[in-house]
Design a protein around this motif. Structure first.
Motif, PDB file in Angstrom:
ATOM      1  N   ARG A   1       3.948   1.459  -1.112  1.00  0.00           N
ATOM      2  CA  ARG A   1       4.595   1.535  -2.421  1.00  0.00           C
ATOM      3  C   ARG A   1       3.645   2.112  -3.469  1.00  0.00           C
ATOM      4  NH1 ARG A   1       8.477  -3.641  -3.129  1.00  0.00           N
ATOM      5  NH2 ARG A   1       9.191  -3.763  -0.995  1.00  0.00           N
ATOM      6  N   GLU A   2       2.415   1.610  -3.494  1.00  0.00           N
ATOM      7  CA  GLU A   2       1.434   2.095  -4.466  1.00  0.00           C
ATOM      8  C   GLU A   2       1.154   3.581  -4.262  1.00  0.00           C
ATOM      9  OE1 GLU A   2      -2.092  -0.350  -4.334  1.00  0.00           O
ATOM     10  OE2 GLU A   2      -0.892  -2.185  -4.478  1.00  0.00           O
ATOM     11  N   ARG A   3       1.022   3.990  -3.007  1.00  0.00           N
ATOM     12  CA  ARG A   3       0.748   5.397  -2.702  1.00  0.00           C
ATOM     13  C   ARG A   3       1.907   6.277  -3.148  1.00  0.00           C
ATOM     14  NH1 ARG A   3       1.498   8.127   2.560  1.00  0.00           N
ATOM     15  NH2 ARG A   3       0.497  10.145   2.358  1.00  0.00           N
ATOM     16  N   TRP A  43      10.515   1.522  -7.767  1.00  0.00           N
ATOM     17  CA  TRP A  43       9.078   1.244  -7.699  1.00  0.00           C
ATOM     18  C   TRP A  43       8.346   1.867  -8.882  1.00  0.00           C
ATOM     19  CZ3 TRP A  43       8.312   3.010  -1.930  1.00  0.00           C
ATOM     20  CH2 TRP A  43       8.963   2.098  -1.080  1.00  0.00           C
ATOM     21  N   GLU A  54       0.822  -1.205   0.000  1.00  0.00           N
ATOM     22  CA  GLU A  54       0.000   0.000   0.000  1.00  0.00           C
ATOM     23  C   GLU A  54       0.858   1.256   0.000  1.00  0.00           C
ATOM     24  OE1 GLU A  54      -0.417  -2.473   2.358  1.00  0.00           O
ATOM     25  OE2 GLU A  54      -2.122  -3.429   1.391  1.00  0.00           O
ATOM     26  N   ARG A 102       1.930   6.513  -6.915  1.00  0.00           N
ATOM     27  CA  ARG A 102       0.817   7.360  -7.331  1.00  0.00           C
ATOM     28  C   ARG A 102       1.132   8.838  -7.087  1.00  0.00           C
ATOM     29  NH1 ARG A 102      -2.866   4.950  -4.604  1.00  0.00           N
ATOM     30  NH2 ARG A 102      -2.991   6.440  -2.900  1.00  0.00           N
ATOM     31  N   HIS A 124       6.358  -0.138 -11.791  1.00  0.00           N
ATOM     32  CA  HIS A 124       4.961   0.194 -12.092  1.00  0.00           C
ATOM     33  C   HIS A 124       4.784   0.488 -13.579  1.00  0.00           C
ATOM     34  CE1 HIS A 124       0.979   2.026 -11.663  1.00  0.00           C
ATOM     35  NE2 HIS A 124       1.435   3.015 -12.411  1.00  0.00           N
TER      36      HIS A 124
END
Length: 107
Positions: A12-14, A50, A10, A17, A54
């Protein structure tokens, strides 16, 4: 000594983003990464990795996706196991063939 993954998916995704959403506010992608990495608590190189991962997974960059890499790893593991099994069977076959020859040659 390799440090374990201390960042949840979470986080990493944030972080990724945040970089992608704020690219327009910085002169380059690297500038955005350098600005956002301390806010996440990681070094810029980690966040850069990261972001690259992605982009590759989403087809924005060339390269193997995470899914493809995982599949290749699984196939290589299976290949190693099959080679070991074949070697065991080959040695067992040779052993039993020799035992049969010895049995036939005894009076």
């Amino acid at each position: 000594m390799k440090k374990s993954n201390s960042y949840s998916p979470e986080v990493r995704e944030r972080a990724v983003r945040m970089v992608l959403e704020n690219l327009k506010d910085y002169p380059s992608e690297w500038a955005a990464i350098e600005s956002i990495a301390p806010k996440i608590g990681c070094v810029p190189q980690t966040l850069h990795g990261w972001v690259r991962k992605h982009q590759t997974d989403n087809g924005q960059r060339p390269g193997q996706t995470t899914e493809e890499r995982d599949r290749i790893k699984a196939l290589e593991r299976e290949n190693r196991e099959l080679r070991k099994a074949n070697e065991i069977l080959r040695l067992a076959s040779a052993y039993f063939a020799q035992a049969e020859l010895d049995r036939r040659n005894k009076p």
